[in-house]
Design a protein around this motif. Structure first.
Motif, PDB file in Angstrom:
ATOM      1  N   LYS A 139       0.819  -1.206   0.000  1.00  0.00           N
ATOM      2  CA  LYS A 139       0.000   0.000   0.000  1.00  0.00           C
ATOM      3  C   LYS A 139       0.861   1.268   0.000  1.00  0.00           C
ATOM      4  O   LYS A 139       0.481   2.285  -0.578  1.00  0.00           O
ATOM      5  CB  LYS A 139      -0.932  -0.005   1.214  1.00  0.00           C
ATOM      6  N   ILE A 140       2.007   1.218   0.654  1.00  0.00           N
ATOM      7  CA  ILE A 140       2.919   2.361   0.612  1.00  0.00           C
ATOM      8  C   ILE A 140       3.389   2.604  -0.814  1.00  0.00           C
ATOM      9  O   ILE A 140       3.462   3.740  -1.284  1.00  0.00           O
ATOM     10  CB  ILE A 140       4.116   2.138   1.564  1.00  0.00           C
ATOM     11  N   GLY A 141       3.711   1.524  -1.529  1.00  0.00           N
ATOM     12  CA  GLY A 141       4.094   1.671  -2.933  1.00  0.00           C
ATOM     13  C   GLY A 141       2.984   2.311  -3.747  1.00  0.00           C
ATOM     14  O   GLY A 141       3.228   3.202  -4.572  1.00  0.00           O
ATOM     15  N   ALA A 142       1.744   1.869  -3.523  1.00  0.00           N
ATOM     16  CA  ALA A 142       0.610   2.465  -4.234  1.00  0.00           C
ATOM     17  C   ALA A 142       0.440   3.935  -3.871  1.00  0.00           C
ATOM     18  O   ALA A 142       0.160   4.779  -4.741  1.00  0.00           O
ATOM     19  CB  ALA A 142      -0.663   1.688  -3.904  1.00  0.00           C
ATOM     20  N   LEU A 143       0.635   4.260  -2.593  1.00  0.00           N
ATOM     21  CA  LEU A 143       0.490   5.644  -2.146  1.00  0.00           C
ATOM     22  C   LEU A 143       1.540   6.545  -2.785  1.00  0.00           C
ATOM     23  O   LEU A 143       1.235   7.661  -3.235  1.00  0.00           O
ATOM     24  CB  LEU A 143       0.600   5.706  -0.622  1.00  0.00           C
ATOM     25  N   VAL A 144       2.787   6.078  -2.847  1.00  0.00           N
ATOM     26  CA  VAL A 144       3.847   6.868  -3.477  1.00  0.00           C
ATOM     27  C   VAL A 144       3.561   7.035  -4.969  1.00  0.00           C
ATOM     28  O   VAL A 144       3.824   8.089  -5.552  1.00  0.00           O
ATOM     29  CB  VAL A 144       5.219   6.213  -3.238  1.00  0.00           C
ATOM     30  N   LEU A 149       1.877  10.496  -9.337  1.00  0.00           N
ATOM     31  CA  LEU A 149       0.942  10.867 -10.393  1.00  0.00           C
ATOM     32  C   LEU A 149       0.550  12.339 -10.273  1.00  0.00           C
ATOM     33  O   LEU A 149       0.419  13.049 -11.273  1.00  0.00           O
ATOM     34  CB  LEU A 149      -0.305   9.976 -10.314  1.00  0.00           C
ATOM     35  N   GLY A 150       0.381  12.805  -9.020  1.00  0.00           N
ATOM     36  CA  GLY A 150       0.082  14.221  -8.814  1.00  0.00           C
ATOM     37  C   GLY A 150       1.220  15.118  -9.268  1.00  0.00           C
ATOM     38  O   GLY A 150       1.003  16.155  -9.914  1.00  0.00           O
ATOM     39  N   VAL A 312       8.003   7.293 -12.135  1.00  0.00           N
ATOM     40  CA  VAL A 312       7.570   7.731 -10.805  1.00  0.00           C
ATOM     41  C   VAL A 312       6.179   7.197 -10.490  1.00  0.00           C
ATOM     42  O   VAL A 312       5.848   6.953  -9.326  1.00  0.00           O
ATOM     43  CB  VAL A 312       7.603   9.274 -10.723  1.00  0.00           C
ATOM     44  N   ILE A 313       5.367   6.975 -11.515  1.00  0.00           N
ATOM     45  CA  ILE A 313       4.006   6.472 -11.307  1.00  0.00           C
ATOM     46  C   ILE A 313       4.005   4.967 -11.105  1.00  0.00           C
ATOM     47  O   ILE A 313       3.308   4.440 -10.223  1.00  0.00           O
ATOM     48  CB  ILE A 313       3.109   6.840 -12.506  1.00  0.00           C
ATOM     49  N   PHE A 314       4.798   4.242 -11.889  1.00  0.00           N
ATOM     50  CA  PHE A 314       4.673   2.791 -11.937  1.00  0.00           C
ATOM     51  C   PHE A 314       5.666   2.039 -11.044  1.00  0.00           C
ATOM     52  O   PHE A 314       5.310   1.014 -10.458  1.00  0.00           O
ATOM     53  CB  PHE A 314       4.825   2.310 -13.388  1.00  0.00           C
ATOM     54  N   ILE A 315       6.889   2.535 -10.928  1.00  0.00           N
ATOM     55  CA  ILE A 315       7.911   1.806 -10.170  1.00  0.00           C
ATOM     56  C   ILE A 315       7.515   1.601  -8.705  1.00  0.00           C
ATOM     57  O   ILE A 315       7.695   0.495  -8.156  1.00  0.00           O
ATOM     58  CB  ILE A 315       9.273   2.524 -10.268  1.00  0.00           C
ATOM     59  N   PRO A 316       6.998   2.627  -7.990  1.00  0.00           N
ATOM     60  CA  PRO A 316       6.647   2.399  -6.577  1.00  0.00           C
ATOM     61  C   PRO A 316       5.644   1.274  -6.352  1.00  0.00           C
ATOM     62  O   PRO A 316       5.671   0.622  -5.307  1.00  0.00           O
ATOM     63  CB  PRO A 316       6.082   3.757  -6.131  1.00  0.00           C
ATOM     64  N   MET A 317       4.773   1.018  -7.327  1.00  0.00           N
ATOM     65  CA  MET A 317       3.807  -0.069  -7.156  1.00  0.00           C
ATOM     66  C   MET A 317       4.509  -1.424  -7.199  1.00  0.00           C
ATOM     67  O   MET A 317       4.110  -2.369  -6.511  1.00  0.00           O
ATOM     68  CB  MET A 317       2.736   0.025  -8.248  1.00  0.00           C
ATOM     69  N   SER A 367      15.590   6.128  -7.940  1.00  0.00           N
ATOM     70  CA  SER A 367      15.047   6.844  -6.782  1.00  0.00           C
ATOM     71  C   SER A 367      13.620   6.413  -6.440  1.00  0.00           C
ATOM     72  O   SER A 367      13.307   6.190  -5.268  1.00  0.00           O
ATOM     73  CB  SER A 367      15.120   8.355  -7.023  1.00  0.00           C
ATOM     74  N   PRO A 368      12.711   6.254  -7.416  1.00  0.00           N
ATOM     75  CA  PRO A 368      11.377   5.745  -7.073  1.00  0.00           C
ATOM     76  C   PRO A 368      11.377   4.314  -6.549  1.00  0.00           C
ATOM     77  O   PRO A 368      10.386   3.870  -5.981  1.00  0.00           O
ATOM     78  CB  PRO A 368      10.622   5.836  -8.408  1.00  0.00           C
ATOM     79  N   LEU A 369      12.469   3.586  -6.761  1.00  0.00           N
ATOM     80  CA  LEU A 369      12.600   2.253  -6.173  1.00  0.00           C
ATOM     81  C   LEU A 369      13.039   2.353  -4.719  1.00  0.00           C
ATOM     82  O   LEU A 369      12.539   1.633  -3.847  1.00  0.00           O
ATOM     83  CB  LEU A 369      13.618   1.443  -6.975  1.00  0.00           C
ATOM     84  N   ALA A 370      13.983   3.267  -4.437  1.00  0.00           N
ATOM     85  CA  ALA A 370      14.547   3.371  -3.088  1.00  0.00           C
ATOM     86  C   ALA A 370      13.614   4.064  -2.109  1.00  0.00           C
ATOM     87  O   ALA A 370      13.532   3.676  -0.935  1.00  0.00           O
ATOM     88  CB  ALA A 370      15.886   4.122  -3.158  1.00  0.00           C
ATOM     89  N   ILE A 371      12.902   5.089  -2.558  1.00  0.00           N
ATOM     90  CA  ILE A 371      12.115   5.910  -1.629  1.00  0.00           C
ATOM     91  C   ILE A 371      10.965   5.123  -0.977  1.00  0.00           C
ATOM     92  O   ILE A 371      10.828   5.141   0.254  1.00  0.00           O
ATOM     93  CB  ILE A 371      11.609   7.183  -2.334  1.00  0.00           C
ATOM     94  N   PRO A 372      10.102   4.418  -1.736  1.00  0.00           N
ATOM     95  CA  PRO A 372       9.061   3.641  -1.054  1.00  0.00           C
ATOM     96  C   PRO A 372       9.630   2.563  -0.138  1.00  0.00           C
ATOM     97  O   PRO A 372       9.021   2.232   0.882  1.00  0.00           O
ATOM     98  CB  PRO A 372       8.274   3.010  -2.211  1.00  0.00           C
ATOM     99  N   ALA A 373      10.805   2.020  -0.501  1.00  0.00           N
ATOM    100  CA  ALA A 373      11.412   1.001   0.354  1.00  0.00           C
ATOM    101  C   ALA A 373      11.821   1.578   1.699  1.00  0.00           C
ATOM    102  O   ALA A 373      11.623   0.941   2.741  1.00  0.00           O
ATOM    103  CB  ALA A 373      12.628   0.386  -0.355  1.00  0.00           C
TER     104      ALA A 373
END
Length: 456
Positions: A139-144, A149-150, A312-317, A367-373
């Protein structure tokens, strides 16, 4: 006749109430840029004032993040979140009605205050909504992703709103979003973890002063130059405030940033990864923006960033699932290694379109891989009663990384030099992260013993 109890909002609706707030914060961080020309014409604003219509929001947001996390833990994240939503709507109305650039800058600064309340409170609410660490990571990945997306969609939506009715619509769009978010967040749990902690007023004021001065000094130095009294004075004030803050935190009974929290190796690692990941991403984004607009139209320059912004939209998921399978630390390291490879590729000095696209893809994924982690790891590393404080510290670190990235890379002209600095930051963090193993076992009764979670 049997009277059925009123239906409780489902988890999906509650998650939507959290996600909409994150989307709104991301949107307001980027939506204003395309409205600046229209705004300048209508308000007769000077060129020097325009950057601060954007940066006033960032400075106040960064300055209040740590304090708002502590306040959310003290008064309850749900209460803080909903009050912040109402404040965000009212501040947006002030911005939309601004008769001058000065009032607009003040309104943007005012808007940063409720935004700072939304960020850590939303993460604390997410931790309570999804107590299972694996489910929470996804869910954190989805939230990021929704926040991303914003950010990515901000310029597109902003351009459409300006074309439809002018720059004021950029702020008025926040009102219906805030109202819908308030309705969706009504069923969230207001977990506070037992006896409320007393407020550390001195710590709150010092953290706000230090973070605000640091962000202001970095932003002003990056936009107008380093060798000037204003940024140097702000950075000196930040150093003094942080020095006094560290002393106060050791002596107060209920510190705003408990030293036992920062004593955890996982917390220190997460903070370092947050700073560097944001620094690398936004530093490169700023550098490429300055470089690309020299040779192409603004529209083509914007489209040229798709290889960097779309991930940035897809990687965090995907990150959430990777964290569940491999753990947070390997995923953080993988993201930092991609950042490192992007920096190394940039040092080669090639300015061919394919080389620039490759750099964007590497860092746009890294970076979008590391930040949600690191967000997921921070959520697991701290107890629930300090969830908002931990996330406030993490998001303050992320905002500081963004400001440092823009300030540092704003002074670099050659892309190869930018690559050297990017690679150096990423390499240093890649080397440090494996060194921070699980924290040493604290003696019974030591404050750190109460804060150390069970390792996963």
């Amino acid at each position: 006749m049997t009277v059925l109890p009123p239906a409780r909002p489902r988890a999906g609706t509650k998650f939507a109430g959290i996600a909409a707030g994150s989307f709104m914060i991301g949107l307001d961080a980027s939506v204003l840029n395309v409205a600046l020309p229209d705004m300048r014409r209508e308000l007769h604003a000077s060129a020097a004032s325009l950057p601060w219509t954007v940066d006033a929001y960032t400075v106040v947001l960064a300055g209040l993040l740590l304090a708002s996390g502590s306040i959310a833990d003290r008064f309850g994240p749900r209460r803080v979140y909903r009050v912040a939503l109402a404040g965000f709507a009212l501040a947006s109305l002030v911005c939309a009605a601004a008769p001058s650039a000065g009032v607009l800058i003040a309104g943007r600064a005012l808007l940063g205050a409720p935004a700072a309340g939304l960020v850590p409170a939303s993460m604390a609410l997410l931790a309570a909504l999804y107590p299972d660490p694996d489910h929470r990571s996804r869910k954190i990945g989805a939230l990021v992703s929704i926040s991303g997306l914003g950010i990515v969609g901000g310029p597109v939506l902003g351009g459409a709103l300006v074309a439809a009715g002018g720059w004021r619509l950029v702020f008025l769009v926040n009102l219906p979003v805030a109202v819908l978010t308030l309705l969706a967040s009504g069923g969230l749990s207001d977990h506070r973890g037992g006896t409320p902690r007393p407020l550390d007023l001195a710590g709150l004021l010092l953290s706000v002063a230090g973070l605000t001065a640091l962000t202001f000094g970095l932003v002003d130095a990056g936009t107008s130059g380093w060798v000037r009294p204003l940024p140097l004075g702000a950075l000196t004030a930040a150093a003094v405030a942080f020095g006094v803050f560290s002393v106060v935190q050791r002596r107060t009974r209920a510190p705003v940033l408990p030293p036992a929290l920062t004593a955890l190796a996982r917390v220190r690692t997460d903070l370092a990864v947050a700073v560097v990941s944001q620094l690398v991403f936004y530093g490169l984004l700023f550098t490429l923006t300055q470089w690309m607009v020299r040779d192409v139209s603004p529209l083509r320059a914007g489209l040229s960033f798709l290889p960097m912004t779309v991930p940035v939209i897809f990687i965090p998921m995907v990150t959430g699932r990777l964290v569940v399978r491999f753990g947070a630390r390997p995923v953080m390291l993988a993201g930092l290694v991609l950042d490192l490879l992007g920096g190394l590729l940039l040092t080669m000095g090639s300015t061919s379109p394919w080389a620039i696209v490759a750099v964007q893809v590497l860092i746009g994924a890294g970076s979008p891989l590391a930040i949600p982690a690191c967000i997921a790891d921070m959520s697991a590393a701290v107890p629930l009663e300090l969830a908002a404080t931990g996330q406030g510290a993490l998001n303050a670190a992320r905002q500081a990384g963004t400001a440092i990235g823009v300030a540092v890379f704003g002074t670099l002209s050659a892309l190869s030099t930018t690559g050297i600095v990017l690679a150096a930051f990423a390499a240093l963090t890649v080397a440090v992260v494996p060194l921070n193993r699980l924290p040493r076992r604290a003696a019974p009764g030591h404050p750190r013993a109460r804060l150390t979670p069970n390792p996963r």
